[in-house]
Enzyme design. Structure first.
Site, PDB file in Angstrom:
ATOM      1  N   GLU A 199     -14.452  -7.673  -8.241  1.00 27.36           N
ATOM      2  CA  GLU A 199     -14.386  -8.380  -7.312  1.00 27.36           C
ATOM      3  C   GLU A 199     -15.560  -9.593  -7.507  1.00 27.36           C
ATOM      4  OE1 GLU A 199     -14.028 -10.601  -4.260  1.00 27.36           O
ATOM      5  OE2 GLU A 199     -12.482  -8.917  -4.268  1.00 27.36           O
ATOM      6  N   SER A 235      -6.648  -1.619  -0.745  1.00 22.74           N
ATOM      7  CA  SER A 235      -6.146  -0.668  -1.916  1.00 22.74           C
ATOM      8  C   SER A 235      -7.371   0.107  -2.573  1.00 22.74           C
ATOM      9  CB  SER A 235      -5.476  -1.585  -2.926  1.00 22.74           C
ATOM     10  OG  SER A 235      -6.424  -2.697  -3.286  1.00 22.74           O
ATOM     11  N   HIS A 241       0.942  -1.083  -0.046  1.00 14.91           N
ATOM     12  CA  HIS A 241       0.040   0.102   0.021  1.00 14.91           C
ATOM     13  C   HIS A 241       0.870   1.229   0.065  1.00 14.91           C
ATOM     14  CE1 HIS A 241      -3.537  -2.564   1.630  1.00 14.91           C
ATOM     15  NE2 HIS A 241      -3.705  -2.480   0.399  1.00 14.91           N
ATOM     16  N   ASN A 254     -14.434 -11.709 -12.971  1.00 11.60           N
ATOM     17  CA  ASN A 254     -13.030 -12.119 -12.603  1.00 11.60           C
ATOM     18  C   ASN A 254     -12.156 -11.020 -12.996  1.00 11.60           C
ATOM     19  OD1 ASN A 254     -10.630 -13.562 -13.973  1.00 11.60           O
ATOM     20  ND2 ASN A 254     -11.514 -15.255 -12.538  1.00 11.60           N
ATOM     21  N   GLY A 255     -11.085 -10.804 -12.123  1.00 12.12           N
ATOM     22  CA  GLY A 255     -10.031  -9.725 -12.467  1.00 12.12           C
ATOM     23  C   GLY A 255      -9.260 -10.034 -13.630  1.00 12.12           C
ATOM     24  N   HIS A 260      -8.278  -7.279  -8.278  1.00  3.71           N
ATOM     25  CA  HIS A 260      -8.749  -8.364  -7.100  1.00  3.71           C
ATOM     26  C   HIS A 260      -9.199  -7.435  -5.778  1.00  3.71           C
ATOM     27  CE1 HIS A 260      -6.667 -10.946  -9.952  1.00  3.71           C
ATOM     28  NE2 HIS A 260      -7.221 -11.876  -9.443  1.00  3.71           N
ATOM     29  N   ASP A 298      -3.704  -8.031  -7.522  1.00  8.14           N
ATOM     30  CA  ASP A 298      -3.242  -8.696  -5.981  1.00  8.14           C
ATOM     31  C   ASP A 298      -4.259  -9.809  -5.872  1.00  8.14           C
ATOM     32  OD1 ASP A 298      -2.387  -9.137  -3.563  1.00  8.14           O
ATOM     33  OD2 ASP A 298      -3.859  -7.443  -2.685  1.00  8.14           O
TER      34      ASP A 298
END
Length: 283
Positions: free
Chosen positions: A121, A103, A18, A146-147, A41, A168
């Site tokens: 997400e 994030s 971060h 789906n990311g 994500h 991530d």
């Protein structure tokens, strides 16, 4: 790793990731043109460190718990104090309860008028939490998808020619390093001017070396790896370190990253903490 992220929020890996995220956003904010961020994500964006999941592991105590009361360090990069200000403001807004910003919340707090954030997400409950968090923020969109698939659907961004893609993934799958490498390559093909930041766990060296080599072998260039290890990465069953691979890093970001990691080595771990900043493939 025991994933969902609520078990690990605020740990040393989050702290490292971060602070680097704030530094990357600061680099984008140096120019007046708007930028767009894609968080592939995203999680729930806000974590209660007094909750059952965080308390069951207590990982945050050796992460953000060690830094909350650290006085400003004139030798440290400004982004470290900026990140701490965001965390402290989050706690203050919850009447002193230990809520830690993920994030999406960190990025959202740094957006200017015209900048945008897209969050992906897939988990239904986490997605609902994320939508509630940003329901009054028109600069933030939440996508229940789906990311990795979103990389082809949401890149390049329509709103801006500059930006950042943060990946991530949870690393629940055995082939996650392979999937991440493939996603980085796809993101760069679709958003050549964007900065790509991809987090990865360091348990032992073989998987990370294979990950870096896969990107080099695919012809990828301008790759900077930032790593923080709390102990020698010899135990494949334990999270021994945190890595962040940056594709297309901002100008002189190598120096900024090294200063951040040097400072973190003074506060995190138990005397064996080491930092490593290296070019996997130069430009």
């Amino acid at each position: 790793m025991n994933y969902r992220h609520s078990y690990h929020a605020g740990n040393f890996a989050d702290v490292m990731k971060h602070i680097m995220l704030v530094a990357l956003i600061d680099a984008l904010r140096r120019k007046p043109a708007p930028f767009s961020v894609l968080d592939t994500h995203a999680g729930i964006g806000l974590y209660d460190l007094s909750g059952r999941e965080a308390q069951s592991t207590g990982e945050w105590r050796d992460g953000i718990g060690r830094l909350l009361d650290v006085p400003p360090d004139p030798a440290a990069p400004a982004c470290m104090d900026e990140w701490l200000d965001i965390v402290r403001a989050t706690i203050a807004s919850h009447e002193g309860r230990l809520f830690y910003p993920g994030s999406p919340a960190i990025v959202a707090s740094l957006l200017r008028p015209g900048d945008t954030l897209a969050c992906c997400e897939l988990h239904p409950e986490d997605q609902r939490s994320l939508r509630r968090l940003f329901r009054r923020n028109p600069a933030v969109s939440v996508h229940g998808r789906n990311g990795y698939e979103a990389i082809t659907g949401l890149l390049p961004p329509k709103q801006a020619k500059r930006g950042l893609v943060l990946m991530d993934p949870p690393f629940e799958q055995k082939d996650e390093f392979h999937a991440l490498a493939k996603a980085i390559i796809t993101a760069r093909q679709r958003f050549a001017t964007g900065i790509i930041a991809a987090w990865y766990p360091i348990k032992h060296r073989a998987p990370t070396h294979a990950f870096h080599n896969a990107l080099k072998d695919a012809g990828q260039r301008n790759l900077l790896a930032l790593e923080l290890t709390l102990r020698p990465p010899l135990d494949p069953a334990r999270l021994n370190g945190s890595g962040l691979l940056i594709a297309n890093p901002p100008f002189r970001f190598e120096q900024t990253a090294r200063a951040i990691l040097t400072t973190l080595c003074q506060h995190l771990g138990d005397g064996e903490t080491q930092a490593n900043v290296k070019w996997i493939a130069p430009e």
